[in-house]
Design a protein around this motif. Sequence first.
Motif, PDB file in Angstrom:
ATOM      1  N   ASP A 128    -105.801 -48.735  -0.703  1.00  0.00           N
ATOM      2  CA  ASP A 128    -104.424 -48.244  -0.738  1.00  0.00           C
ATOM      3  C   ASP A 128    -104.140 -47.305   0.430  1.00  0.00           C
ATOM      4  N   PHE A 129    -105.137 -46.462   0.769  1.00  0.00           N
ATOM      5  CA  PHE A 129    -104.996 -45.515   1.875  1.00  0.00           C
ATOM      6  C   PHE A 129    -104.824 -46.262   3.197  1.00  0.00           C
ATOM      7  N   LYS A 130    -105.631 -47.294   3.404  1.00  0.00           N
ATOM      8  CA  LYS A 130    -105.546 -48.075   4.642  1.00  0.00           C
ATOM      9  C   LYS A 130    -104.207 -48.791   4.739  1.00  0.00           C
ATOM     10  N   LYS A 131    -103.725 -49.315   3.594  1.00  0.00           N
ATOM     11  CA  LYS A 131    -102.439 -50.001   3.581  1.00  0.00           C
ATOM     12  C   LYS A 131    -101.307 -49.032   3.910  1.00  0.00           C
ATOM     13  N   LYS A 132    -101.428 -47.800   3.425  1.00  0.00           N
ATOM     14  CA  LYS A 132    -100.406 -46.785   3.666  1.00  0.00           C
ATOM     15  C   LYS A 132    -100.254 -46.498   5.157  1.00  0.00           C
ATOM     16  N   LEU A 133    -101.363 -46.565   5.892  1.00  0.00           N
ATOM     17  CA  LEU A 133    -101.341 -46.269   7.319  1.00  0.00           C
ATOM     18  C   LEU A 133    -101.094 -47.498   8.182  1.00  0.00           C
ATOM     19  N   ASP A 134    -100.947 -48.660   7.562  1.00  0.00           N
ATOM     20  CA  ASP A 134    -100.825 -49.916   8.295  1.00  0.00           C
ATOM     21  C   ASP A 134     -99.396 -50.113   8.792  1.00  0.00           C
ATOM     22  N   ALA A 135     -99.229 -50.074  10.125  1.00  0.00           N
ATOM     23  CA  ALA A 135     -97.900 -50.247  10.722  1.00  0.00           C
ATOM     24  C   ALA A 135     -97.346 -51.650  10.475  1.00  0.00           C
ATOM     25  N   ASP A 136     -98.223 -52.622  10.236  1.00  0.00           N
ATOM     26  CA  ASP A 136     -97.777 -53.996  10.006  1.00  0.00           C
ATOM     27  C   ASP A 136     -96.943 -54.129   8.735  1.00  0.00           C
ATOM     28  N   GLU A 137     -97.067 -53.172   7.816  1.00  0.00           N
ATOM     29  CA  GLU A 137     -96.322 -53.238   6.562  1.00  0.00           C
ATOM     30  C   GLU A 137     -94.813 -53.121   6.798  1.00  0.00           C
ATOM     31  N   HIS A 138     -94.425 -52.403   7.849  1.00  0.00           N
ATOM     32  CA  HIS A 138     -92.998 -52.247   8.144  1.00  0.00           C
ATOM     33  C   HIS A 138     -92.528 -53.271   9.174  1.00  0.00           C
ATOM     34  N   GLY A 139     -93.415 -53.658  10.073  1.00  0.00           N
ATOM     35  CA  GLY A 139     -93.159 -54.798  10.945  1.00  0.00           C
ATOM     36  C   GLY A 139     -92.298 -54.549  12.157  1.00  0.00           C
ATOM     37  N   GLY A 140     -91.143 -53.932  11.999  1.00  0.00           N
ATOM     38  CA  GLY A 140     -90.246 -53.810  13.129  1.00  0.00           C
ATOM     39  C   GLY A 140     -89.376 -52.566  13.078  1.00  0.00           C
ATOM     40  N   ALA A 141     -88.751 -52.290  14.211  1.00  0.00           N
ATOM     41  CA  ALA A 141     -87.868 -51.129  14.344  1.00  0.00           C
ATOM     42  C   ALA A 141     -86.474 -51.602  14.721  1.00  0.00           C
ATOM     43  N   LEU A 142     -85.465 -51.070  14.050  1.00  0.00           N
ATOM     44  CA  LEU A 142     -84.077 -51.447  14.329  1.00  0.00           C
ATOM     45  C   LEU A 142     -83.584 -50.760  15.593  1.00  0.00           C
ATOM     46  N   MET A 143     -82.920 -51.535  16.461  1.00  0.00           N
ATOM     47  CA  MET A 143     -82.214 -50.969  17.605  1.00  0.00           C
ATOM     48  C   MET A 143     -80.905 -50.390  17.072  1.00  0.00           C
ATOM     49  N   MET A 144     -80.864 -49.093  16.857  1.00  0.00           N
ATOM     50  CA  MET A 144     -79.696 -48.471  16.228  1.00  0.00           C
ATOM     51  C   MET A 144     -78.610 -48.153  17.249  1.00  0.00           C
TER      52      MET A 144
END
Length: 338
Positions: free
Chosen positions: A270-286
Motif C-alpha cells: 500500500d505504501f509503494k502504491k501511495k508513492l507511485d506516480a503512475d496511479e495518477h498518470g497525467g497532469a492537466l494543462m490548466m
Amino acid sequence: MNIIIDAMGGDNAPKEILLGAAAAVREYGVQITAVGRRRDIEACARENGIDMAGITVADASETIEMCDEPTAAIRGKKDSSMVVGLRMLAAGEGDAFVSAGSTGALLAGATLIVKRLRGVKRPAIGTVIPGAKQPYLLLDSGANVECRPEMLSAFATMGSVYMEKVMGRANPSVGLVNNGAEETKGTPAYVEAHRLLKYNKNIRFAGNVEPKDVPQGNVDVVVCDGFTGNVILKLTEGVAKMLVGEIKNVFMADLKSKLAYLMVKGGMKDFKKKLDADEHGGALMMGVTKPVIKAHGSSNAKAFKNAVRQAKLCVESGAVESMREKLAAVAQTEEAGA
C-alpha cells in the motif's frame, strides 16, 4: 466520449501508449483516436497482440522529438501527431487530448492551437502528488519559470476547481509556497500574490505554506511559480525513490528482516502504491479551453491508461467550463479592487 491521443509521443511510444489506450477502452468505456504514422501503429498492434477495438487511427506523418525547440516544432511540423491531434481537439473532433510527448511543445501547441481561457496569461501544469494526509495538486509544476502575482491567483482559482470537480474535494484549501508563514515573507511578487489570494473570493486561502509542510498534504492546492514547482516535484520524486529503496534494503539485510517483511508485506504494498506516480498518470494543462493532459514522458501502459482516465474525468466534470466561469469572476473582483 472520444479521447484523442498522441500515439507517437513519449519514450515508450507507440507500444505502451497503445497498450494503455486499449486498457482505457476496456475499463472506462471511452473511444480513442490514436494519431500517428498509421503503418507504425498498425504494425505495433499486430506484433504485440493489441486489441484495437474502440480505437481508430488518424494518420500523421511526422513526430515531434524531445530535442526539438517547442514553438518551432509546433509551427514547422504541421503533420506531426501532436499538432494534428491538437487541431482535431480544437475542431471539436474529440473531447480531450493526451500526450506523453515534449512538455514544452505540448504547452506551446495547446496555447497556439487550442487557445487559452480568458484571464489566463499562460497555462500552468497541475500535477497531483502523494502527500502524508492526502494527495495534493501542485501548480505550476514546470510551465512558467517566472510568474506575476495575478498569474498565481489564476492558478489558485483553476486548481481549486480541479480539486473540487475532478478529485471530489469539497471546498478545497489553497496554500502559497513561501519561506515563511507570515504575510510579509518572500519576494515582492509573492507578497502581492498573497494579497490577491487573500481577497480572491473564489478560493479558500489557507495562507503561506513552507516547503517542509508541503508533503504533509494539509492543503489541497499548492501554488507557486513553475521553477519552484518543478524543483518540489523532482525533489519529491527523488526522495520517494530513495525511501522505497532504503526500506527495501532494510528488509533484505538478513533472514530475520526478510521474515519481518512477510508480516508487513500488505502495508508495504500500500505504501509503494501511495508513492507511485503512475496511479495518477497525467497532469492537466490548466488555462486551456479544452482538456489537454500531459502524461509522463516515460509512461508505461498503466500510467497512460490513468492519464486517459484523468482526461475522462475532466470532461465528465465540466472542469474547464467551471474554470472559465471562476476566472471571469476573479477578473471582475480584481478590476473592482484596482
